[in-house]
Write a protein that holds these residues in place. Structure first.
Motif, PDB file in Angstrom:
ATOM      1  N   VAL A 162       0.833  -1.202   0.000  1.00 60.81           N
ATOM      2  CA  VAL A 162       0.000   0.000   0.000  1.00 60.81           C
ATOM      3  C   VAL A 162       0.867   1.251   0.000  1.00 60.81           C
ATOM      4  O   VAL A 162       1.824   1.365   0.767  1.00 60.81           O
ATOM      5  CB  VAL A 162      -0.932   0.026   1.240  1.00 60.81           C
ATOM      6  N   ARG A 163       0.537   2.185  -0.889  1.00 59.17           N
ATOM      7  CA  ARG A 163       1.180   3.496  -0.919  1.00 59.17           C
ATOM      8  C   ARG A 163       0.145   4.529  -0.495  1.00 59.17           C
ATOM      9  O   ARG A 163      -0.793   4.807  -1.239  1.00 59.17           O
ATOM     10  CB  ARG A 163       1.692   3.823  -2.322  1.00 59.17           C
ATOM     11  N   ALA A 164       0.329   5.088   0.696  1.00 53.96           N
ATOM     12  CA  ALA A 164      -0.663   6.037   1.227  1.00 53.96           C
ATOM     13  C   ALA A 164      -0.286   7.468   0.886  1.00 53.96           C
ATOM     14  O   ALA A 164      -0.374   8.358   1.724  1.00 53.96           O
ATOM     15  CB  ALA A 164      -0.803   5.849   2.734  1.00 53.96           C
ATOM     16  N   ILE A 166      -7.287   2.187   5.020  1.00 56.61           N
ATOM     17  CA  ILE A 166      -6.289   2.015   6.083  1.00 56.61           C
ATOM     18  C   ILE A 166      -6.920   1.951   7.476  1.00 56.61           C
ATOM     19  O   ILE A 166      -6.301   1.455   8.416  1.00 56.61           O
ATOM     20  CB  ILE A 166      -5.322   3.232   6.029  1.00 56.61           C
ATOM     21  N   ALA A 167      -8.126   2.460   7.621  1.00 57.78           N
ATOM     22  CA  ALA A 167      -8.790   2.465   8.923  1.00 57.78           C
ATOM     23  C   ALA A 167      -9.271   1.053   9.264  1.00 57.78           C
ATOM     24  O   ALA A 167     -10.466   0.737   9.228  1.00 57.78           O
ATOM     25  CB  ALA A 167      -9.962   3.447   8.911  1.00 57.78           C
ATOM     26  N   PHE A 177      -5.434  -2.685   6.380  1.00 58.00           N
ATOM     27  CA  PHE A 177      -5.640  -3.240   5.036  1.00 58.00           C
ATOM     28  C   PHE A 177      -7.105  -3.602   4.814  1.00 58.00           C
ATOM     29  O   PHE A 177      -7.464  -4.766   4.640  1.00 58.00           O
ATOM     30  CB  PHE A 177      -4.730  -4.456   4.807  1.00 58.00           C
ATOM     31  N   GLY A 178      -7.936  -2.578   4.774  1.00 55.24           N
ATOM     32  CA  GLY A 178      -9.354  -2.781   4.503  1.00 55.24           C
ATOM     33  C   GLY A 178      -9.622  -3.027   3.020  1.00 55.24           C
ATOM     34  O   GLY A 178      -8.711  -3.013   2.189  1.00 55.24           O
ATOM     35  N   HIS A 230      -7.195  -3.328  -0.448  1.00 55.34           N
ATOM     36  CA  HIS A 230      -7.083  -4.592  -1.177  1.00 55.34           C
ATOM     37  C   HIS A 230      -7.389  -4.386  -2.665  1.00 55.34           C
ATOM     38  O   HIS A 230      -6.651  -4.824  -3.546  1.00 55.34           O
ATOM     39  CB  HIS A 230      -8.042  -5.615  -0.559  1.00 55.34           C
ATOM     40  N   LEU A 231      -8.465  -3.669  -2.945  1.00 50.29           N
ATOM     41  CA  LEU A 231      -8.847  -3.414  -4.338  1.00 50.29           C
ATOM     42  C   LEU A 231      -7.831  -2.507  -5.032  1.00 50.29           C
ATOM     43  O   LEU A 231      -7.531  -2.687  -6.208  1.00 50.29           O
ATOM     44  CB  LEU A 231     -10.243  -2.791  -4.398  1.00 50.29           C
ATOM     45  N   GLY A 232      -7.296  -1.542  -4.296  1.00 52.13           N
ATOM     46  CA  GLY A 232      -6.284  -0.663  -4.865  1.00 52.13           C
ATOM     47  C   GLY A 232      -5.032  -1.426  -5.259  1.00 52.13           C
ATOM     48  O   GLY A 232      -4.481  -1.248  -6.347  1.00 52.13           O
ATOM     49  N   VAL A 233      -4.588  -2.306  -4.367  1.00 56.07           N
ATOM     50  CA  VAL A 233      -3.371  -3.088  -4.623  1.00 56.07           C
ATOM     51  C   VAL A 233      -3.584  -4.050  -5.791  1.00 56.07           C
ATOM     52  O   VAL A 233      -2.711  -4.210  -6.646  1.00 56.07           O
ATOM     53  CB  VAL A 233      -2.940  -3.847  -3.342  1.00 56.07           C
ATOM     54  N   LEU A 234      -4.758  -4.684  -5.865  1.00 54.24           N
ATOM     55  CA  LEU A 234      -5.010  -5.657  -6.943  1.00 54.24           C
ATOM     56  C   LEU A 234      -5.123  -4.987  -8.301  1.00 54.24           C
ATOM     57  O   LEU A 234      -4.778  -5.569  -9.325  1.00 54.24           O
ATOM     58  CB  LEU A 234      -6.296  -6.451  -6.670  1.00 54.24           C
ATOM     59  N   THR A 235      -5.633  -3.760  -8.329  1.00 49.29           N
ATOM     60  CA  THR A 235      -5.844  -3.080  -9.613  1.00 49.29           C
ATOM     61  C   THR A 235      -4.713  -2.135  -9.987  1.00 49.29           C
ATOM     62  O   THR A 235      -4.536  -1.815 -11.155  1.00 49.29           O
ATOM     63  CB  THR A 235      -7.142  -2.232  -9.574  1.00 49.29           C
TER      64      THR A 235
END
Length: 222
Positions: free
Chosen positions: A27-29, A115-116, A121-122, A126-131
DNA sequence: GCGACAG
DNA sequence: ATCTTGTCGC
């Protein structure tokens, strides 16, 4: 759009938690989102109390908020509802729906936390990382603690997990209950807040979420 | 240790 | 998430 699923599907709660621990490092916040043309809203509707569900994605023009693309697919939840592992109920159907999109949105607005989350890792992460697409979580109820923000649209307070700031309680309209915004992937919290406000010019929830919700309900009724 | 806990 | 009645407001 194409979605790269980079892991095997977990068969137990322990495996699911381990997967979250593993993927959280991707994750890149941070990020400020220049040139957002289209925004996708993702939501899932359930048939009564069963595990039959419908995943809906509504893609809107970021400027006019008018619909430009959508996908609605039926599915089944294989995981029980457990806060913290909520993503594993809705993820497969939502990925299916994203793959049926004719376009690739510039931003994902997810109904749930980013992130909350106990392991940061909500569903939105998860969807952000997969896409690989920037994502933010907009939840109707919080997973952490917060003090009520001021009464006006745009007022916000930090959403806390212990002493850590994990998101914001954001008032999107005067006098309505706040929504709970957290970073999913490839955006910072200021940008996420700004986007949610822009996407919610009239109602409490972002237009993206409302459109996806409507699509899902309409499909259930058929 | 106990309770609270996205949808 | 979903199930409900009434009520307020545009």
């Amino acid at each position: 759009m194409r979605v790269r699923v980079t892991h095997d599907w977990p068969c137990s709660a322990a495996e699911a938690e381990a997967l979250q621990e593993r993927l959280r490092s991707r994750v890149r916040a941070s990020g400020e989102l220049t040139g957002v043309r289209t925004v996708a809203g993702l939501d899932v509707a359930y048939a009564d109390g069963s595990d039959d569900l419908v995943a809906a994605v509504a893609v809107l023009d970021a400027e006019t908020l008018s619909p430009v693309d959508s996908a609605v697919v039926p599915g089944t939840a294989t995981f029980p509802y457990v806060p913290g592992l909520f993503a594993f109920r809705e993820l497969p159907a939502l990925v299916d729906a994203l793959e049926r999109l004719a376009t690739t949105p510039d931003l994902l607005v997810v109904d749930g936390q980013g992130i909350a989350h106990p392991r940061r890792f909500g569903l939105a992460c998860h969807l952000g990382v997969l896409t690989g697409v920037p994502s933010i979580g907009v939840a109707k109820t919080p997973l952490g603690r917060y003090e009520p923000p001021g009464p006006r649209r745009g007022d916000w307070t930090p959403l806390l997990d212990g002493d850590e700031v994990v998101g914001r309680a954001l008032r999107t309209q005067d006098g309505v209950r706040p929504v709970f915004v957290s970073v999913g992937h490839l955006v910072d919290l200021d940008t996420a807040t700004e986007q949610v406000l822009r996407l919610a010019p009239r109602y409490r929830l972002p237009e993206t979420t409302r459109q996806a919700d409507h699509l899902g309900r309409a499909a259930l009724a058929r």
